[in-house]
Design an enzyme around this catalytic site. Sequence first.
Site, PDB file in Angstrom:
ATOM      1  CB  THR A 185      -0.916   0.038   1.237  1.00  0.00           C
ATOM      2  OG1 THR A 185      -0.101  -0.076   2.417  1.00  0.00           O
ATOM      3  CG2 THR A 185      -1.935  -1.086   1.207  1.00  0.00           C
ATOM      4  CE  LYS A 186       2.995   2.060   4.615  1.00  0.00           C
ATOM      5  NZ  LYS A 186       2.047   0.959   4.816  1.00  0.00           N
ATOM      6  CG  ASN A 187       4.323   6.986  -1.689  1.00  0.00           C
ATOM      7  OD1 ASN A 187       3.520   6.697  -0.809  1.00  0.00           O
ATOM      8  ND2 ASN A 187       4.490   8.233  -2.098  1.00  0.00           N
TER       9      ASN A 187
END
Length: 384
Positions: A185-187
Amino acid sequence: MIPFNKPFIIGKELSYIEEAVKSGKISGDGIFTKKCQTFFEQKYSFPKVLMTTSCTDALEMAAILCDIKPGDEVIVPSYTFVSSANAFALRGAKIVFVDSYPNNPNIDPAEIEKHITKKTKVIVPVHYAGIACDMEEIMNLAHKYNLFVVEDAAQAIDSYYTFSDGTRKALGSIGHFAAFSFHETKNIIAGEGGMIVINDSRYFDRAEIIREKGTNRSAFFRGEVNKYGWVDLGSSFLPSEIISAFLYAQLENLEIIQKKRLEIWNRYQSGLISLQQKGVISLPEIPSYATNNAHMFYIVLNNYEERTGLIQYLKEKDIHPVFHYLSLNKSDFFLADNPEIDIPHSDHFTDCLLRLPFYYELSETEQDRIIELINSYFKVITIS
């Protein structure tokens, strides 16, 4: 269907994984692990970086490095993921929850100081949505009371803080230690994966030992000792080369990813600003000392019922927004041994904050549909 999140491949992820496998070494500390660590140290001026299997592991390493003992107190925002507290609770710490700003989910330094006692040992600022906590104020408190600062920078890759003298530093480079996440879910993603940043050179060697199950194995492989053994506490915190290989391919495209994410963030902002002007929602605020790394886009509704209604309305249209943290001071685990405490701003974000779909491959057409439906929802409830 437009999901909340969607993992993506942007470059050489699969070929690097194949390269790692063919190299004959897919356990930790191979070529791709070292490439990732060097990338972060050079780009963000982090003194020492060690890749880990998760941000949670990095936080647990930080708790050991801070020498947390039963009875020590650790100050943590109530509005955060459980790992921010759990890493220190595992070492026996008493977790002291404090509130956010009224208009920002980040920890309020004024609330921190109210809760500092002789037993306080660590402050854990969490850079929510990749937006910096007020690190100058927090570091001033740390120096005043001789405390460790562990930045929970899980969401904060490629984000910065500007000090009052104009100095700008990357988040994760300011506290004594910092923890980052590369969850899907992170960049920048690797499925799972994380890293610890060690900003104090006194802890470089011990961090390596803790990460290698409490052994000085890393020093042995560098030829610094003629044998290795059990010398300290530790656990197996090393990620496999497969994780690091995937991650390194993403790092090679960091600027492209960040440019696209900022475009998505700005499109949401411009498409929903009229609702904020009407007072029906609040949009994220970026303090003057912070940059925006476009980790997420959230809106804050006026009450729980409106948020529940909007979630249901969008899901009926095959769009999947999600709420976020539940105030940890109200968790079953905390209340089992602690009295109920009032942390109103955290509770407000728990009840009213909503995260919108946000991922690299989200198209303008999909995003425009989300924006249009959110605007339509508030027209409907206004009329009714």
